[in-house]
Write a protein that holds these residues in place. Sequence first.
Motif, PDB file in Angstrom:
ATOM      1  N   ILE A 270      63.319  68.424  15.776  1.00  0.00           N
ATOM      2  CA  ILE A 270      62.325  68.843  16.766  1.00  0.00           C
ATOM      3  C   ILE A 270      62.141  67.778  17.843  1.00  0.00           C
ATOM      4  CG2 ILE A 270      60.333  67.898  15.496  1.00  0.00           C
ATOM      5  CD1 ILE A 270      58.767  70.423  16.450  1.00  0.00           C
ATOM      6  N   GLY A 271      61.917  68.258  19.058  1.00  0.00           N
ATOM      7  CA  GLY A 271      61.517  67.410  20.170  1.00  0.00           C
ATOM      8  C   GLY A 271      60.372  68.088  20.899  1.00  0.00           C
ATOM      9  N   VAL A 272      59.359  67.318  21.260  1.00  0.00           N
ATOM     10  CA  VAL A 272      58.201  67.857  21.990  1.00  0.00           C
ATOM     11  C   VAL A 272      57.899  66.910  23.145  1.00  0.00           C
ATOM     12  CG1 VAL A 272      55.778  68.533  21.876  1.00  0.00           C
ATOM     13  CG2 VAL A 272      57.252  68.899  19.889  1.00  0.00           C
ATOM     14  N   ASP A 273      58.081  67.397  24.362  1.00  0.00           N
ATOM     15  CA  ASP A 273      57.915  66.554  25.548  1.00  0.00           C
ATOM     16  C   ASP A 273      57.481  67.417  26.725  1.00  0.00           C
ATOM     17  OD1 ASP A 273      59.833  63.960  24.745  1.00  0.00           O
ATOM     18  OD2 ASP A 273      60.619  65.865  24.011  1.00  0.00           O
ATOM     19  N   ARG A 274      56.804  66.805  27.673  1.00  0.00           N
ATOM     20  CA  ARG A 274      56.676  67.453  28.974  1.00  0.00           C
ATOM     21  C   ARG A 274      58.051  67.475  29.626  1.00  0.00           C
ATOM     22  NH1 ARG A 274      54.872  65.206  32.749  1.00  0.00           N
ATOM     23  NH2 ARG A 274      54.519  63.104  31.990  1.00  0.00           N
ATOM     24  N   LEU A 275      58.304  68.483  30.440  1.00  0.00           N
ATOM     25  CA  LEU A 275      59.580  68.577  31.147  1.00  0.00           C
ATOM     26  C   LEU A 275      59.585  67.527  32.252  1.00  0.00           C
ATOM     27  CD1 LEU A 275      62.237  70.045  31.415  1.00  0.00           C
ATOM     28  CD2 LEU A 275      61.117  71.720  32.873  1.00  0.00           C
ATOM     29  N   ASP A 276      60.247  66.403  31.980  1.00  0.00           N
ATOM     30  CA  ASP A 276      60.187  65.251  32.881  1.00  0.00           C
ATOM     31  C   ASP A 276      61.488  64.465  32.754  1.00  0.00           C
ATOM     32  OD1 ASP A 276      57.780  63.405  34.309  1.00  0.00           O
ATOM     33  OD2 ASP A 276      59.493  62.279  33.565  1.00  0.00           O
ATOM     34  N   TYR A 277      61.975  63.945  33.891  1.00  0.00           N
ATOM     35  CA  TYR A 277      63.235  63.196  33.873  1.00  0.00           C
ATOM     36  C   TYR A 277      63.158  61.906  33.082  1.00  0.00           C
ATOM     37  CZ  TYR A 277      60.730  61.168  37.892  1.00  0.00           C
ATOM     38  OH  TYR A 277      59.772  60.615  38.720  1.00  0.00           O
ATOM     39  N   SER A 278      61.947  61.399  32.822  1.00  0.00           N
ATOM     40  CA  SER A 278      61.813  60.155  32.060  1.00  0.00           C
ATOM     41  C   SER A 278      61.998  60.365  30.560  1.00  0.00           C
ATOM     42  CB  SER A 278      60.435  59.530  32.315  1.00  0.00           C
ATOM     43  OG  SER A 278      59.401  60.315  31.731  1.00  0.00           O
ATOM     44  N   LYS A 279      61.982  61.607  30.098  1.00  0.00           N
ATOM     45  CA  LYS A 279      61.999  61.887  28.657  1.00  0.00           C
ATOM     46  C   LYS A 279      63.399  61.896  28.050  1.00  0.00           C
ATOM     47  CE  LYS A 279      57.533  62.335  28.626  1.00  0.00           C
ATOM     48  NZ  LYS A 279      56.678  61.282  28.017  1.00  0.00           N
ATOM     49  N   GLY A 280      64.436  61.816  28.856  1.00  0.00           N
ATOM     50  CA  GLY A 280      65.791  61.756  28.320  1.00  0.00           C
ATOM     51  C   GLY A 280      66.242  63.048  27.662  1.00  0.00           C
ATOM     52  N   LEU A 281      65.786  64.183  28.175  1.00  0.00           N
ATOM     53  CA  LEU A 281      66.087  65.454  27.516  1.00  0.00           C
ATOM     54  C   LEU A 281      67.558  65.838  27.643  1.00  0.00           C
ATOM     55  CD1 LEU A 281      62.908  67.503  28.510  1.00  0.00           C
ATOM     56  CD2 LEU A 281      63.372  66.311  26.378  1.00  0.00           C
ATOM     57  N   VAL A 282      68.141  65.623  28.798  1.00  0.00           N
ATOM     58  CA  VAL A 282      69.555  65.957  28.964  1.00  0.00           C
ATOM     59  C   VAL A 282      70.405  65.096  28.040  1.00  0.00           C
ATOM     60  CG1 VAL A 282      71.502  65.938  30.562  1.00  0.00           C
ATOM     61  CG2 VAL A 282      69.279  66.796  31.327  1.00  0.00           C
ATOM     62  N   GLN A 283      70.114  63.797  27.984  1.00  0.00           N
ATOM     63  CA  GLN A 283      70.850  62.905  27.085  1.00  0.00           C
ATOM     64  C   GLN A 283      70.664  63.321  25.628  1.00  0.00           C
ATOM     65  OE1 GLN A 283      68.974  61.974  29.640  1.00  0.00           O
ATOM     66  NE2 GLN A 283      70.216  60.620  30.912  1.00  0.00           N
ATOM     67  N   ARG A 284      69.482  63.801  25.290  1.00  0.00           N
ATOM     68  CA  ARG A 284      69.200  64.267  23.929  1.00  0.00           C
ATOM     69  C   ARG A 284      70.042  65.500  23.601  1.00  0.00           C
ATOM     70  NH1 ARG A 284      63.002  65.364  22.971  1.00  0.00           N
ATOM     71  NH2 ARG A 284      62.990  63.250  23.842  1.00  0.00           N
ATOM     72  N   PHE A 285      70.103  66.444  24.530  1.00  0.00           N
ATOM     73  CA  PHE A 285      70.921  67.636  24.313  1.00  0.00           C
ATOM     74  C   PHE A 285      72.394  67.262  24.167  1.00  0.00           C
ATOM     75  CE2 PHE A 285      68.186  71.338  26.168  1.00  0.00           C
ATOM     76  CZ  PHE A 285      67.133  70.954  25.363  1.00  0.00           C
ATOM     77  N   GLU A 286      72.853  66.338  25.006  1.00  0.00           N
ATOM     78  CA  GLU A 286      74.268  65.944  24.952  1.00  0.00           C
ATOM     79  C   GLU A 286      74.599  65.234  23.641  1.00  0.00           C
ATOM     80  OE1 GLU A 286      74.631  63.677  28.522  1.00  0.00           O
ATOM     81  OE2 GLU A 286      75.103  65.441  29.766  1.00  0.00           O
ATOM     82  N   ALA A 287      73.674  64.432  23.118  1.00  0.00           N
ATOM     83  CA  ALA A 287      73.911  63.782  21.830  1.00  0.00           C
ATOM     84  C   ALA A 287      73.966  64.807  20.705  1.00  0.00           C
ATOM     85  CB  ALA A 287      72.816  62.751  21.550  1.00  0.00           C
ATOM     86  N   PHE A 288      73.099  65.820  20.768  1.00  0.00           N
ATOM     87  CA  PHE A 288      73.140  66.887  19.771  1.00  0.00           C
ATOM     88  C   PHE A 288      74.457  67.660  19.878  1.00  0.00           C
ATOM     89  CE2 PHE A 288      71.757  71.255  18.345  1.00  0.00           C
ATOM     90  CZ  PHE A 288      71.650  70.921  16.996  1.00  0.00           C
ATOM     91  N   ASP A 289      74.912  67.895  21.095  1.00  0.00           N
ATOM     92  CA  ASP A 289      76.206  68.541  21.314  1.00  0.00           C
ATOM     93  C   ASP A 289      77.326  67.719  20.680  1.00  0.00           C
ATOM     94  OD1 ASP A 289      78.133  70.311  22.402  1.00  0.00           O
ATOM     95  OD2 ASP A 289      78.376  69.019  24.144  1.00  0.00           O
ATOM     96  N   ASP A 290      77.281  66.397  20.862  1.00  0.00           N
ATOM     97  CA  ASP A 290      78.292  65.521  20.273  1.00  0.00           C
ATOM     98  C   ASP A 290      78.238  65.583  18.752  1.00  0.00           C
ATOM     99  OD1 ASP A 290      80.315  63.297  20.849  1.00  0.00           O
ATOM    100  OD2 ASP A 290      78.954  62.297  19.453  1.00  0.00           O
ATOM    101  N   TYR A 291      77.024  65.614  18.201  1.00  0.00           N
ATOM    102  CA  TYR A 291      76.891  65.737  16.743  1.00  0.00           C
ATOM    103  C   TYR A 291      77.515  67.045  16.254  1.00  0.00           C
ATOM    104  CZ  TYR A 291      74.937  67.195  12.349  1.00  0.00           C
ATOM    105  OH  TYR A 291      74.814  67.683  11.079  1.00  0.00           O
ATOM    106  N   LEU A 292      77.215  68.154  16.941  1.00  0.00           N
ATOM    107  CA  LEU A 292      77.764  69.446  16.527  1.00  0.00           C
ATOM    108  C   LEU A 292      79.289  69.451  16.596  1.00  0.00           C
ATOM    109  CD1 LEU A 292      75.264  71.861  18.330  1.00  0.00           C
ATOM    110  CD2 LEU A 292      75.339  71.327  15.889  1.00  0.00           C
ATOM    111  N   SER A 293      79.826  68.770  17.612  1.00  0.00           N
ATOM    112  CA  SER A 293      81.280  68.728  17.770  1.00  0.00           C
ATOM    113  C   SER A 293      81.949  67.956  16.642  1.00  0.00           C
ATOM    114  CB  SER A 293      81.644  68.091  19.115  1.00  0.00           C
ATOM    115  OG  SER A 293      81.115  68.843  20.185  1.00  0.00           O
TER     116      SER A 293
END
Length: 467
Positions: A270-293
């Motif tokens: 789980i991740g809970v954040d305001r939609l903000d560029y400081s929260k690292g959400l794109v990097q978080r999604f990409e790391a999860f993508d790498d894990y799935l791969s």
Amino acid sequence: MSELVIDDAPFSDSPVGTGRLIVVSNRIPKSNEVPAGGLVNAMHEALTGAGGLWIGAADPSEQALDGLTRIGSGDYDRATFAITEAEHIGYYLGYSNSVLWPLFHHRPDLLDISESEFEAYAAVNRRVARAIASTVKPDDLIWIQDYHFLMVAQELRALGIANRIGLFLHIPFPNPTDVMALPQVAALSSWLAAHDIVGLQTMRDVTSANEVLRHDPKAQVLRGGKWLRENRTFSVLSFPIGIDAEKFAKTAEAARKPDLQLADDAPLLIGVDRLDYSKGLVQRFEAFDDYLSRRAKGDPRPTFLQIAPPSREDVAAYQEIREELERTAGSINGAHADLDWTPLRYVRRHVDRDLIAGLYRRADAALVTPLADGMNIVAKEFVAAQDAEDPGVLILSHFAGAAEQMDAALLINPFDKRSFSDAIDRAIHMPLEERRERHQTLREGVFEKDIRWWTDSFLARLSQVRP
């Protein structure tokens, strides 16, 4: 400018020492409901214990008159100052969130500088100072919250207000290099020096503030975190904010179990954040993508639930991060989803606080991985919500202020996709004994240094200042 008369009843006296506590923040609950999350909830908890007066911004209107409008009372009084639509655009969306926010989050490349927006910011800060001056009593403590009001203390001093004034910044403090991008950088030290206590989240922030002050020829460093500037002595200190851990733990335990329709052995992240560029959400999604791969064949199929309600949608940088996040989420599910499995669930709306508490308790891991953050209380809420017999794992960014207190978490660099995805794999497979040990250490810190500790620590230091 004419004064706005609210009513004949004075604001109630609530002793902090011999005077009231007056809190100023941009957001203020407009109803009697307990506010959800972040600064507003922290202020509610603080004032519920201390009592006093909470001042915040009214909804924008056509005309902004001086004074305060009472909007509620109870454990503490609530009142608003007026703000026009144009000031909301200039003071809030403009200077506060298109200049100060990116600068203090180490993104000077995102600054959108406008002289008229700074003028709106200064005008609102002056109005707030006049509003405080109209109601303050000699023994009251004034506690200013966050970057929206950096000039208020200076304006109060110009009005002859000698009360003890504290500032607490809930966001990081910029380093000496980044701060040079601020057009008003020459005035920043004088804004800070008008307070008696400048409170920051971390020792890292204190170091940054001290370095900025050292570049000011008018500032002289003293002992014990104190500075002298133009005959004013003030302190820069760390007060890491906490949560009402006991209350949140009970909320999580009592929360209804969310029906996520997951397999019994399916890990929930789980991740809970305001939609903000400081929260690292794109990097978080990409790391999860790498894990799935790289996920081992036969491993349980995890689901990552990211809740990210939008904020400041009128600011261009926020529109861009929203679009990028939606593209990334779609790409991940397109590559990895199956007929009976959606690996990434992205919810872009507000979710009730009680339900979130239940989701924390259900989750096997929380991803709290900002690129820059003052504290990030989600990390502390997740720990408080856990079942100590079978706790989840906290994955925490080095760049969250919480990392200074919570080194028993899995600390990661959100820019390092491979090591981030390795941490996800480690969290999913972590043995129960290690999870319990890490959680116990984290829990002790969260419950010991809670919201009451934070409030008492700051106000005790402010009360000790000689007016």
